[in-house]
Design a protein around this motif. Structure first.
Motif, PDB file in Angstrom:
ATOM      1  N   THR A   1       0.826  -1.208   0.000  1.00  0.00           N
ATOM      2  CA  THR A   1       0.000   0.000   0.000  1.00  0.00           C
ATOM      3  C   THR A   1       0.859   1.257   0.000  1.00  0.00           C
ATOM      4  O   THR A   1       0.574   2.228  -0.716  1.00  0.00           O
TER       5      THR A   1
ATOM      6  N   LEU B   1       2.207   1.817  -3.509  1.00  0.00           N
ATOM      7  CA  LEU B   1       1.150   2.222  -4.443  1.00  0.00           C
ATOM      8  C   LEU B   1       0.724   3.661  -4.216  1.00  0.00           C
ATOM      9  O   LEU B   1       0.552   4.433  -5.174  1.00  0.00           O
ATOM     10  N   VAL B   2       0.546   4.039  -2.944  1.00  0.00           N
ATOM     11  CA  VAL B   2       0.143   5.416  -2.638  1.00  0.00           C
ATOM     12  C   VAL B   2       1.239   6.385  -3.053  1.00  0.00           C
ATOM     13  O   VAL B   2       0.977   7.419  -3.692  1.00  0.00           O
TER      14      VAL B   2
ATOM     15  N   THR C   1       1.468   6.393  -7.166  1.00  0.00           N
ATOM     16  CA  THR C   1       0.357   6.975  -7.915  1.00  0.00           C
ATOM     17  C   THR C   1       0.069   8.423  -7.543  1.00  0.00           C
ATOM     18  O   THR C   1      -0.486   9.171  -8.352  1.00  0.00           O
ATOM     19  N   SER C   2       0.446   8.836  -6.332  1.00  0.00           N
ATOM     20  CA  SER C   2       0.162  10.209  -5.910  1.00  0.00           C
ATOM     21  C   SER C   2       1.190  11.213  -6.410  1.00  0.00           C
ATOM     22  O   SER C   2       0.983  12.424  -6.290  1.00  0.00           O
TER      23      SER C   2
ATOM     24  N   TRP D   1     -11.415  13.445  -6.876  1.00  0.00           N
ATOM     25  CA  TRP D   1     -10.414  13.885  -5.890  1.00  0.00           C
ATOM     26  C   TRP D   1     -11.088  14.541  -4.690  1.00  0.00           C
ATOM     27  O   TRP D   1     -10.745  14.257  -3.532  1.00  0.00           O
TER      28      TRP D   1
ATOM     29  N   TRP E   1      -6.265   8.174  -0.302  1.00  0.00           N
ATOM     30  CA  TRP E   1      -6.483   7.595  -1.630  1.00  0.00           C
ATOM     31  C   TRP E   1      -7.036   8.602  -2.624  1.00  0.00           C
ATOM     32  O   TRP E   1      -7.383   8.234  -3.755  1.00  0.00           O
TER      33      TRP E   1
ATOM     34  N   THR F   1      -5.610  11.209  -4.314  1.00  0.00           N
ATOM     35  CA  THR F   1      -4.812  11.385  -5.524  1.00  0.00           C
ATOM     36  C   THR F   1      -4.689  10.095  -6.336  1.00  0.00           C
ATOM     37  O   THR F   1      -4.805  10.134  -7.570  1.00  0.00           O
ATOM     38  N   PRO F   2      -4.438   8.920  -5.714  1.00  0.00           N
ATOM     39  CA  PRO F   2      -4.460   7.693  -6.518  1.00  0.00           C
ATOM     40  C   PRO F   2      -5.772   7.488  -7.274  1.00  0.00           C
ATOM     41  O   PRO F   2      -5.768   7.055  -8.427  1.00  0.00           O
TER      42      PRO F   2
ATOM     43  N   PHE G   1      -5.853   9.813 -10.141  1.00  0.00           N
ATOM     44  CA  PHE G   1      -4.946   9.293 -11.169  1.00  0.00           C
ATOM     45  C   PHE G   1      -5.635   8.202 -11.990  1.00  0.00           C
ATOM     46  O   PHE G   1      -5.547   8.186 -13.225  1.00  0.00           O
ATOM     47  N   ALA G   2      -6.347   7.316 -11.321  1.00  0.00           N
ATOM     48  CA  ALA G   2      -7.087   6.267 -12.029  1.00  0.00           C
ATOM     49  C   ALA G   2      -8.179   6.874 -12.910  1.00  0.00           C
ATOM     50  O   ALA G   2      -8.400   6.431 -14.049  1.00  0.00           O
TER      51      ALA G   2
ATOM     52  N   THR H   1       4.307   9.318   3.130  1.00  0.00           N
ATOM     53  CA  THR H   1       4.050   7.874   3.165  1.00  0.00           C
ATOM     54  C   THR H   1       4.898   7.153   4.204  1.00  0.00           C
ATOM     55  O   THR H   1       4.646   5.979   4.496  1.00  0.00           O
TER      56      THR H   1
END
Length: 399
Positions: free
Chosen positions: A14, A17-18, A21-22, A155, A165, A167-168, A171-172, A267
């Motif tokens: 996690t 990923l955060v 993607t952020s 967002w 989550w 920003t991720p 992004f998606a 993070t």
């Protein structure tokens, strides 16, 4: 009873990923702004994932603490506002940045010199650098409301429900918007990762205008807060070793396009928290797993850069601006918190936001120079006027 390694490992995945993607949209924007081609930008992203992953694995395993690394997101934002001096000159600046970061670990005096830069001025410079990027959601919304509005809506909704989550998820949503606009062109964007090595060109303008501000921003906005986050969780970061590893990693990745790696800040709290493992001595597994995850994510770099060029709308720039809004807010708060530093901070802010280039050197450097000069002038002790001698007093030399 021995805890399962699955819990810290899942937190480590996690974390990666955060973090990825952020900030990946900011990174692509920064590397492109200083002259990288799509192939060179994807190479830089791949190099950063590899150096961040290996550095995190090494430090967390060696010291058995949840120490995680990241690339410099504020540094990438700084690059996005620089006038391009050419990609080889930018690569040369990345090399100088890595050498400076390593030198901070080797020579405490240099570390004290960097730390002596007043925090309000460093924060004001960063805020000025971020302003043009944070305006992109507004300008792109006006240009392409049907594509951009859903991204901003996602967002905002996640800011209330699950801020980590936000920003991720944006992004998606941006990738979905790109797929909708590009259609079958998305297939052409899929590419295998590769490293493109560029011979560096050492330039004083790039060293002063990019490397120095990049080092200051990385230290003030990433390394120092990263140490504080670990300390708040009860862990002491090995400062010297971390600076040497991140400096060496930056040097090694520079020719492939990596601008700077550093201690993770935001993070960093994930693997260091009890959520990773109730037993503090086992939380290093979460950081180690985050490092492994970055090595896996390195394979996505070329495809993400290809997708960013598959759309006629700068949709990833919208994500970058949204991702940097919290950093802009905290930078402005830090810059203008103290009344006595507000004018120097305002000078640094407007100089950085101007994007002006003087003598081939970008605005971020002049923001520091201008802010420091005004601060020194305002704090200088006024010279006391000399009293005139009384009339008739003998002021000549005595025999």
């Amino acid at each position: 009873m021995e805890h399962s390694w699955l819990r810290p490992a899942s937190v480590g995945v996690t974390t990666a990923l955060v973090g990825f993607t952020s900030s990946v949209a900011v990174l692509i924007a920064g590397l492109t702004a200083v002259g990288a081609t799509p192939e060179q930008a994807s190479s830089g992203l791949t190099a950063l994932c590899v150096t961040v992953g290996l550095g995190t694995m090494l430090l967390s395993w060696r010291f058995r603490i949840p120490l995680s690394l990241a690339w410099s997101t504020p540094g990438a934002a700084l690059l996005a506002t620089q006038a391009s001096l050419g990609w080889p000159a930018a690569v040369g600046a990345f090399l100088v940045t890595g050498a400076l970061i390593a030198a901070v670990g080797l020579w405490p005096r240099l570390g004290r010199l960097v730390a002596a830069i007043p925090a309000p001025l460093a924060q004001a410079m960063l805020a000025g650098v971020l302003v043009p990027l944070c305006l992109r959601p507004v300008t792109e919304l006006a240009a392409s409301p049907w594509l951009v509005a859903p991204v901003i809506g996602v967002w905002l909704a996640l800011q209330r429900l699950a801020p980590r989550w936000a920003t991720p998820a944006a992004f998606a949503a941006a990738l979905a918007a790109i797929a909708l606009e590009a259609g079958t062109g998305v297939v052409d964007a899929v590419a295998a990762p590769s490293l493109v090595v560029t011979a560096p060109a050492l330039s004083w303008a790039a060293a002063v205008g990019i490397a120095v501000p990049l080092t200051v921003v990385t230290m003030a906005s990433q390394n120092v807060p990263g140490v504080a986050v670990l300390a708040s969780a009860g862990f002491r970061a090995p400062w010297r070793e971390t600076m040497l590893v991140t400096g060496a990693g930056t040097v090694l990745g520079a020719s492939a396009g990596g601008h700077a790696i550093n201690l993770a800040a935001i993070t960093a709290a994930l693997p260091a928290s009890p959520d990773a493992d109730p037993e503090p001595g086992r939380r290093w597994i979460a950081a180690f797993t985050a490092g492994v995850s970055y090595l896996v994510l390195a394979g996505a770099g070329a495809t993400l850069v290809g997708l960013s060029h598959a759309s006629t709308t700068a949709i990833l720039a919208v994500v970058a601006g949204l991702a940097l809004l919290p950093t802009l807010a905290s930078s402005l708060a830090g810059a203008f918190a103290r009344a006595e530093d507000r004018l120097p901070a305002a000078i640094a802010f407007v100089l950085a936001a101007s994007g002006a280039t003087l003598a081939g050197v970008g605005s971020a450097f002049w923001a520091l120079v201008g802010g420091l000069a005004v601060r020194a002038m305002l704090r200088a002790e006024p010279r006391r006027a000399r009293r005139p001698a009384p009339v008739g007093a003998d002021t000549g030399p005595r025999s």
